[in-house]
Motif scaffolding. Structure first.
Motif, PDB file in Angstrom:
ATOM      1  N   ASN A  86      -9.380  13.230  -2.909  1.00  0.00           N
ATOM      2  CA  ASN A  86     -10.880  13.452  -3.940  1.00  0.00           C
ATOM      3  C   ASN A  86     -11.174  15.146  -3.713  1.00  0.00           C
ATOM      4  N   ASP A  87     -11.761  15.463  -4.008  1.00  0.00           N
ATOM      5  CA  ASP A  87     -12.663  16.664  -4.489  1.00  0.00           C
ATOM      6  C   ASP A  87     -13.671  16.489  -4.427  1.00  0.00           C
ATOM      7  N   ILE A  88     -14.552  17.966  -3.422  1.00  0.00           N
ATOM      8  CA  ILE A  88     -15.547  18.615  -3.771  1.00  0.00           C
ATOM      9  C   ILE A  88     -16.423  19.410  -4.613  1.00  0.00           C
ATOM     10  N   ALA A  89     -17.416  18.722  -4.874  1.00  0.00           N
ATOM     11  CA  ALA A  89     -18.117  19.587  -5.520  1.00  0.00           C
ATOM     12  C   ALA A  89     -19.431  20.282  -5.228  1.00  0.00           C
ATOM     13  N   MET A 106     -23.954  29.046  -9.420  1.00  0.00           N
ATOM     14  CA  MET A 106     -22.591  27.843  -9.329  1.00  0.00           C
ATOM     15  C   MET A 106     -23.139  26.619  -8.827  1.00  0.00           C
ATOM     16  N   VAL A 107     -21.822  26.286  -9.131  1.00  0.00           N
ATOM     17  CA  VAL A 107     -20.906  25.012  -9.235  1.00  0.00           C
ATOM     18  C   VAL A 107     -19.945  25.694  -8.688  1.00  0.00           C
ATOM     19  N   THR A 108     -19.028  25.138  -7.466  1.00  0.00           N
ATOM     20  CA  THR A 108     -17.822  25.357  -6.697  1.00  0.00           C
ATOM     21  C   THR A 108     -16.883  24.154  -6.354  1.00  0.00           C
ATOM     22  N   ILE A 109     -16.043  23.968  -6.935  1.00  0.00           N
ATOM     23  CA  ILE A 109     -15.234  23.017  -7.268  1.00  0.00           C
ATOM     24  C   ILE A 109     -14.054  23.060  -5.610  1.00  0.00           C
ATOM     25  N   TYR A 110     -13.973  22.691  -4.904  1.00  0.00           N
ATOM     26  CA  TYR A 110     -12.948  22.772  -3.998  1.00  0.00           C
ATOM     27  C   TYR A 110     -11.795  21.027  -3.808  1.00  0.00           C
TER      28      TYR A 110
END
Length: 548
Positions: A86-89, A106-110
């Motif tokens: 799983n990742d985080i937006a 912004m949208v940042t994806i980790y």
């Protein structure tokens, strides 16, 4: 607590290591007595709550002291990279006090790695400045909610991000490999200074059964421009081809106003998703609360059937509760004061009707007129779903912005954890923030332990020790991630001690499919129990997960 030493000999790649480890006396007592403990007949077995008190912190953006406003409006968790983790937006905004050209939306994806070291993979700019008329700038007032779904049916998780107090929508196509493509859409076909949508919640599901998820969001709590309560977007091709489709509810108790929370589940048992949203019957004032169900979409007419229930308070959020035996999914609603929740269970049979079977009170109540956002998941691994709630607002000194309500006996009995084990000190949300943000709460397994972590975003956080006034120190927008269980807790008792070392040793040099293999002892989840898992256990000794 006094401890005793023990000697541990490890054979790693032909090298024998001699370690002397100091272990608390309690651990040795557990090792001697745990095997003899059996539950009494008729007692309810409940797993301990293993959430860590202090969170891991991820810095999203530095905020200058001159910023007029800043915050994380939403977080979403999904596997955006397709690697099984799983990742985080994160949707976030910073409004500059002097120049609109310096605004950030912004949208940042980790990307998840299975550890606390998330990789910052993408920063997607959602702000488009109109230098001639600032009121026509895209996302001029900031970000709102994130929706995640496979909109084009290619197996990747795509995103949709709504703006706050505007009339625009970003559709973000996941191209794979950490690459994303942005598509700007205007729900009414043009950029307007007057169509102020404030979508409080965004979801996705395949309503028409074509293998592609539709985007769905509450259009606006009051205005209902073009008489639309809910907006749906769909495509028959790719994300770039998504367009609004005019599906609506037919019948019920008049138009629902002051809408806030949205949930999706199969409420009528036809194997197709339906939706439920909270609102009120009163046009002018937020009173006479409603729970409105749209179910059984007729694709030809574009109409849902409508059913209404009447909760005991104005609701701030609604989440779908999984089905119980012989019953379809129910719903949980939280109140606008942030002090109570109600559980509505589906009646027997396929008719869309519900009964209120549980009320839990005593929540922190930190955000009157904003309420709580909520997520439902099995937080303790006992097979019953639990509720995690986050106050929409909270001050730096508040320790209970996030609370856990556990269920047992298939969700009919609920108990709130008091005090909450989660520490939210030094996190806060601007009390001047508007009523529909921030929702930022997600609960999902981020580290591969099979138990879900709690993820939350806040407003500006201070790097100072203790609480201080905004502007008195360097400020950050941060995500907080509360781990669920100690890393080395192979025995799942809330502590990492000699018991866990024994569990790992009992399965050492075994792999998935072999009789001795224990998935709980496979701490790094690579399919085998070996020296790497033992080292994790040793490194994590004396971890205490605040188990009850």
């Amino acid at each position: 607590m006094a401890g005793k030493g023990f000697v541990l000999r490890l054979g790693v790649c032909g090298l024998w290591l001699l370690l002397v480890v100091n272990v608390p006396v309690r651990a040795q007592e557990l090792a001697q007595g745990a095997a003899n403990e059996l539950p009494l007949p008729g007692t309810t077995i409940r797993a301990p709550l293993l959430l860590r008190g202090e969170p891991d912190r991820i810095d999203v953006a530095a905020v200058s002291v001159g910023a007029a406003d800043a915050g994380i409006s939403d977080v979403a968790v999904a596997d955006f990279s397709g690697d099984g983790r799983n990742d985080i937006a994160v949707a976030w905004y910073v409004t500059d006090g002097q120049s609109a050209a310096l605004n950030q939306r912004m949208v940042t994806i980790y990307l998840g790695t299975g550890t606390a070291d998330f990789v910052r993979a993408a920063d997607l700019d959602l702000f488009v400045l109109n230098p001639y008329l600032e009121a026509l700038s895209v996302f001029r007032n900031g970000t709102a909610d994130i929706g995640v779904g496979d909109f084009d049916g290619d197996g990747d998780a795509d995103l949709a991000v709504t703006g706050f107090f505007g009339d625009e929508l970003w559709l973000i196509e996941n191209l794979g490999g950490g690459v994303f493509d942005q598509h700007l859409r205007f729900p009414f076909g043009f950029n307007s200074t007057g169509s102020f949508l404030t979508p409080p919640e965004v979801c996705a599901a395949d309503f028409n059964g074509d293998g592609r998820d539709e985007l769905v969001y509450i259009a606006d709590p009051i205005q209902h421009i073009q008489n639309c309560v809910i907006h749906f977007w769909t495509t028959s091709s790719d994300v770039a081809g998504m367009q609004r489709v005019y599906w609506e509810g037919c019948g019920g108790v008049g138009p629902t106003r002051w809408t806030r929370g949205l949930a999706i589940a199969d409420f009528n048992g036809d194997q197709r998703p339906d939706l439920c949203f909270s609102g009120t019957q009163h046009d002018t004032y937020e009173q006479d609360p409603l729970l409105t169900f749209w179910y059984g979409l007729d694709e030809q007419s574009g109409l849902f059937s409508v059913h209404n229930e009447f909760p005991g308070f104005v609701c701030s959020d609604v989440v779908a509760a999984p089905a119980n035996p012989n019953r379809l999914p129910g719903v949980i609603v939280t109140d606008i004061k942030g002090t109570a929740m109600e559980y509505w269970e589906h009646g027997p049979g396929s008719a869309v009707q519900f009964e209120r079977v549980a009320v839990v009170t005593g929540y922190a109540g930190l955000s009157p007129n904003r309420g709580m956002t909520a997520a439902i998941i099995d937080i303790d691994g006992d097979g019953d779903v639990d509720l995690v709630t986050k106050q929409m607002l909270g001050e730096c000194a508040d320790l209970d912005q996030i609370e856990v309500t556990r269920s047992y006996k298939m969700g009919r009995l609920w108990s709130r954890i008091d005090p909450t084990p989660l520490v939210t000190a030094n996190f806060w949300n601007n009390p001047d923030n508007e009523i529909l943000r921030p929702r930022s709460l997600a609960v999902a397994d981020l580290y591969g332990s099979t138990l879900p972590e709690v993820v939350a975003g806040f407003g500006r956080s201070l790097d100072l020790v203790g609480c201080g006034a905004i502007g008195s120190g360097e400020e950050q927008l941060r995500i907080a991630v509360w781990r669920n269980s100690c890393v080395g807790d192979a025995s799942r008792d809330g502590h990492t001690d000699i018991v866990d070392i024994q569990v790992v040793l009992a399965s050492n040099r075994s792999c998935q499919g072999e009789p001795r293999y224990n998935p709980d002892a496979d701490l790094n989840k690579d399919g085998c129990v070996d020296h790497a898992d033992l080292q994790i256990c040793i490194d994590d000794l004396d971890c205490d997960c605040l188990a009850e």
